[in-house]
Motif scaffolding. Structure first.
Motif, PDB file in Angstrom:
ATOM      1  N   LYS A 101       0.849  -1.191   0.000  1.00 43.27           N
ATOM      2  CA  LYS A 101       0.000   0.000   0.000  1.00 43.27           C
ATOM      3  C   LYS A 101       0.886   1.243   0.000  1.00 43.27           C
ATOM      4  O   LYS A 101       2.043   1.179   0.413  1.00 43.27           O
ATOM      5  N   PRO A 102       0.346   2.385  -0.461  1.00 40.89           N
ATOM      6  CA  PRO A 102      -0.918   2.545  -1.171  1.00 40.89           C
ATOM      7  C   PRO A 102      -0.810   2.025  -2.596  1.00 40.89           C
ATOM      8  O   PRO A 102       0.289   1.870  -3.131  1.00 40.89           O
ATOM      9  N   MET A 103      -1.970   1.782  -3.228  1.00 39.05           N
ATOM     10  CA  MET A 103      -1.964   1.292  -4.605  1.00 39.05           C
ATOM     11  C   MET A 103      -1.211   2.261  -5.510  1.00 39.05           C
ATOM     12  O   MET A 103      -0.343   1.857  -6.288  1.00 39.05           O
ATOM     13  N   SER A 104      -1.546   3.549  -5.397  1.00 40.59           N
ATOM     14  CA  SER A 104      -0.930   4.605  -6.198  1.00 40.59           C
ATOM     15  C   SER A 104      -1.352   5.943  -5.621  1.00 40.59           C
ATOM     16  O   SER A 104      -2.455   6.056  -5.068  1.00 40.59           O
ATOM     17  N   PRO A 105      -0.528   6.990  -5.766  1.00 37.77           N
ATOM     18  CA  PRO A 105      -0.946   8.334  -5.355  1.00 37.77           C
ATOM     19  C   PRO A 105      -1.951   8.963  -6.321  1.00 37.77           C
ATOM     20  O   PRO A 105      -2.446  10.055  -6.064  1.00 37.77           O
ATOM     21  N   SER A 106      -2.249   8.276  -7.428  1.00 41.30           N
ATOM     22  CA  SER A 106      -3.178   8.790  -8.436  1.00 41.30           C
ATOM     23  C   SER A 106      -4.508   8.056  -8.352  1.00 41.30           C
ATOM     24  O   SER A 106      -4.544   6.826  -8.517  1.00 41.30           O
ATOM     25  N   PRO A 107      -5.628   8.755  -8.134  1.00 45.03           N
ATOM     26  CA  PRO A 107      -6.935   8.084  -8.117  1.00 45.03           C
ATOM     27  C   PRO A 107      -7.228   7.343  -9.416  1.00 45.03           C
ATOM     28  O   PRO A 107      -7.765   6.231  -9.398  1.00 45.03           O
ATOM     29  N   MET A 108      -6.864   7.942 -10.542  1.00 43.96           N
ATOM     30  CA  MET A 108      -7.128   7.303 -11.821  1.00 43.96           C
ATOM     31  C   MET A 108      -6.332   6.004 -11.963  1.00 43.96           C
ATOM     32  O   MET A 108      -6.841   4.996 -12.461  1.00 43.96           O
ATOM     33  N   VAL A 170       9.416  13.386   7.843  1.00 42.76           N
ATOM     34  CA  VAL A 170      10.110  14.673   7.781  1.00 42.76           C
ATOM     35  C   VAL A 170      11.459  14.488   7.087  1.00 42.76           C
ATOM     36  O   VAL A 170      11.794  15.206   6.145  1.00 42.76           O
ATOM     37  N   ARG A 171      12.213  13.479   7.524  1.00 46.49           N
ATOM     38  CA  ARG A 171      13.520  13.227   6.923  1.00 46.49           C
ATOM     39  C   ARG A 171      13.485  12.151   5.846  1.00 46.49           C
ATOM     40  O   ARG A 171      14.334  12.123   4.968  1.00 46.49           O
ATOM     41  N   GLY A 172      12.523  11.250   5.918  1.00 45.45           N
ATOM     42  CA  GLY A 172      12.523  10.054   5.093  1.00 45.45           C
ATOM     43  C   GLY A 172      11.804  10.177   3.762  1.00 45.45           C
ATOM     44  O   GLY A 172      11.376  11.255   3.355  1.00 45.45           O
ATOM     45  N   PRO A 173      11.618   9.053   3.070  1.00 42.41           N
ATOM     46  CA  PRO A 173      11.120   9.068   1.688  1.00 42.41           C
ATOM     47  C   PRO A 173       9.656   9.451   1.524  1.00 42.41           C
ATOM     48  O   PRO A 173       9.205   9.689   0.406  1.00 42.41           O
ATOM     49  N   TRP A 174       8.890   9.508   2.618  1.00 43.30           N
ATOM     50  CA  TRP A 174       7.475   9.883   2.527  1.00 43.30           C
ATOM     51  C   TRP A 174       7.247  11.317   3.025  1.00 43.30           C
ATOM     52  O   TRP A 174       6.161  11.667   3.434  1.00 43.30           O
ATOM     53  N   SER A 180       6.146  11.336  -3.218  1.00 40.49           N
ATOM     54  CA  SER A 180       5.583  10.113  -2.645  1.00 40.49           C
ATOM     55  C   SER A 180       4.055  10.214  -2.662  1.00 40.49           C
ATOM     56  O   SER A 180       3.429  10.087  -3.697  1.00 40.49           O
ATOM     57  N   SER A 181       3.446  10.428  -1.508  1.00 39.43           N
ATOM     58  CA  SER A 181       1.992  10.523  -1.385  1.00 39.43           C
ATOM     59  C   SER A 181       1.665  11.488  -0.259  1.00 39.43           C
ATOM     60  O   SER A 181       2.484  11.699   0.639  1.00 39.43           O
ATOM     61  N   PRO A 182       0.461  12.067  -0.257  1.00 44.28           N
ATOM     62  CA  PRO A 182       0.052  12.844   0.921  1.00 44.28           C
ATOM     63  C   PRO A 182      -0.026  11.942   2.145  1.00 44.28           C
ATOM     64  O   PRO A 182      -0.202  10.720   2.031  1.00 44.28           O
ATOM     65  N   MET A 183       0.126  12.513   3.311  1.00 45.66           N
ATOM     66  CA  MET A 183       0.176  11.743   4.556  1.00 45.66           C
ATOM     67  C   MET A 183      -1.051  10.845   4.744  1.00 45.66           C
ATOM     68  O   MET A 183      -0.937   9.704   5.184  1.00 45.66           O
ATOM     69  N   ILE A 184      -2.234  11.344   4.386  1.00 47.26           N
ATOM     70  CA  ILE A 184      -3.465  10.580   4.593  1.00 47.26           C
ATOM     71  C   ILE A 184      -3.450   9.289   3.782  1.00 47.26           C
ATOM     72  O   ILE A 184      -4.113   8.311   4.132  1.00 47.26           O
ATOM     73  N   LEU A 185      -2.660   9.265   2.710  1.00 47.65           N
ATOM     74  CA  LEU A 185      -2.556   8.063   1.889  1.00 47.65           C
ATOM     75  C   LEU A 185      -1.347   7.229   2.293  1.00 47.65           C
ATOM     76  O   LEU A 185      -1.460   6.021   2.516  1.00 47.65           O
ATOM     77  N   ALA A 186      -0.178   7.868   2.417  1.00 50.54           N
ATOM     78  CA  ALA A 186       1.049   7.139   2.716  1.00 50.54           C
ATOM     79  C   ALA A 186       0.990   6.441   4.067  1.00 50.54           C
ATOM     80  O   ALA A 186       1.373   5.280   4.204  1.00 50.54           O
ATOM     81  N   LYS A 187       0.504   7.136   5.081  1.00 49.70           N
ATOM     82  CA  LYS A 187       0.478   6.568   6.430  1.00 49.70           C
ATOM     83  C   LYS A 187      -0.898   6.059   6.828  1.00 49.70           C
ATOM     84  O   LYS A 187      -1.012   5.026   7.485  1.00 49.70           O
TER      85      LYS A 187
END
Length: 429
Positions: A101-108, A170-174, A180-187
């Protein structure tokens, strides 16, 4: 039990240690036969652990997936924005897919992945591992058994932990939604997924508020430097000090055992110091290139009128999820290793202790066990955390981010989905 074979795309922490390690523990069930990983050190370490010959090790996923299939399953564990292309090709090549997860940062792209899995007749499971964790499985069983009647409202808090948000977001890849992705998606797509699963109702409306309140240059203390180790005047009194995190273990000893692998392949103190001088993990938390929120709340309404509230906050001592589910006949409270069920009629209180296990409390291993069973017996059915189920919760996360950017404006999920689907149809013409 027939042994299944798999290829791993992305040998980072989740791919290497959480999913592919199942093949080392249960070699009669699963064998990893090839790996694609751009980091030479990780690729070599993974190949050695799994006995993969050099000709089956690849720097990128393209040459692995473009050839005729060499396994039953593709485990895809790349970074968020690197999921779509390998997933689509793996499905076209008739691999079953386990996707981080997540599948993708793009809804489409999420919708395209879901449709591709159906069109190719492949089992695609998204790693919403919380569905497989004992705590959440027991809570779901209580709800399905009618222990608390009909759900009226759920309150779910995700306490990220001050040291975890500093390390990963803050420091890492997300740390930046542009890469990457917005926090609500990435975490927190886990949390959107859990709310959708527990409610078992379509989410109809979402609103959200949140911001990057603390980790920005406006809060940099006087005398701070770009890197903590470069003579910062306030490093000794800063709770987010990188030397404290990664050398002393004062924040969490877990860092020295696991998270230092994110910036050094050799956990010696000299290598850690070098990483603190040269990598983003040594940067001041107020002078990084992060832009994701450090706190966010989401309000949700479901088709039957039930509601849910979700709060993500990075300013807690421990990382944990706390949930309260309020029904017409009782309530459930859960956190860490304990569930409390209260009955309104009898006032009886039932407590269930959940033994702690490694790997998301055993969920990483459980999802692999379930997935392999489903692949062996696949006849077109969907898994517990299928692409279709994941798209629903992803849309909740996407809508929440849209609401946050629109200063809390309410988003109707059906309209939101239809707009994306229509765009997808137009692109396909």
């Amino acid at each position: 039990m027939d042994q299944l074979t798999a290829v791993l795309i992305g040998a980072g922490g989740r791919g290497f240690h959480s999913y592919a390690s199942y093949a080392l523990d249960f070699p009669h069930e699963l064998k990893i036969v090839a790996v694609a990983e751009p980091n030479a050190s990780r690729r070599a370490s993974f190949a050695e652990a799994h006995g993969i010959p050099e000709q089956s090790c690849y720097e990128s996923w393209e040459p692995l997936l473009e050839q005729s299939p060499v396994a039953d399953i593709a485990l895809i564990c790349t970074q968020d924005r690197m999921h779509f292309e390998p997933v689509m090709l793996a499905l076209k090549q008739k691999y079953h897919v386990l996707l981080e997860k997540p599948m993708s940062p793009s809804p489409m792209e999420c919708i395209q992945i879901e449709r591709a899995a159906k069109e190719n007749g492949r089992l695609l499971t998204v790693c919403h591992v919380m569905r497989y964790a004992p705590l959440w499985s027991v809570i779901k069983r209580f709800i399905d058994e009618g222990k608390i009647g009909q759900i009226v409202s759920i309150q779910l808090n995700e306490n990220v932990g001050y040291w975890h948000i500093a390390h990963s977001f803050v420091r890492g890849p997300w740390n930046n939604s542009d890469t990457s992705s917005p926090m609500i998606l990435a975490k927190s797509c886990h949390d959107m997924d859990m709310l959708a699963w527990l409610m078992d109702q379509p989410c109809t409306r979402v609103s959200s508020f949140g911001s990057l309140m603390h980790f920005h240059s406006g809060n940099a203390p006087e005398g701070s430097t770009d890197f903590c180790i470069d003579g910062c005047a306030v490093e000794a009194t800063c709770p987010y000090s990188a030397p404290r995190f990664y050398l002393s273990g004062e924040g969490k000893s877990f860092y020295s055992k696991y998270f230092t692998n994110d910036f050094t392949g050799e956990p010696s103190r000299d290598k850690i110091v070098q990483g603190l001088r040269e990598s983003s993990y040594g940067r001041c938390v107020y002078k990084s290139d992060n832009n994701v929120v450090d706190h966010q709340v989401v309000n949700m309404e479901f088709a039957n009128g039930a509601t849910a509230t979700f709060s993500m906050c990075g300013f807690t001592l421990e990382p944990q999820r706390v949930i309260q589910i309020m029904g017409t006949k009782g309530e459930i409270r859960g956190q860490d290793d304990q569930i409390v069920l209260r009955d309104f009629l009898t006032h009886e209180e039932t407590r269930v202790a959940i033994p702690h296990q490694t790997g998301h409390d055993g969920a990483d291993k459980a999802i692999m066990r379930n997935y392999l069973h489903e692949v062996r017996h696949y006849h077109g059915q969907e898994s517990r955390s299928s692409a279709s189920a994941s798209v629903q919760s992803h849309m909740m996360a996407f809508a929440a981010e849209q609401s946050r950017l629109r200063k809390g404006a309410s988003i109707e999920l059906a309209e939101f989905y239809d707009e994306i689907a229509e765009s997808f149809t137009q692109v396909g013409r």
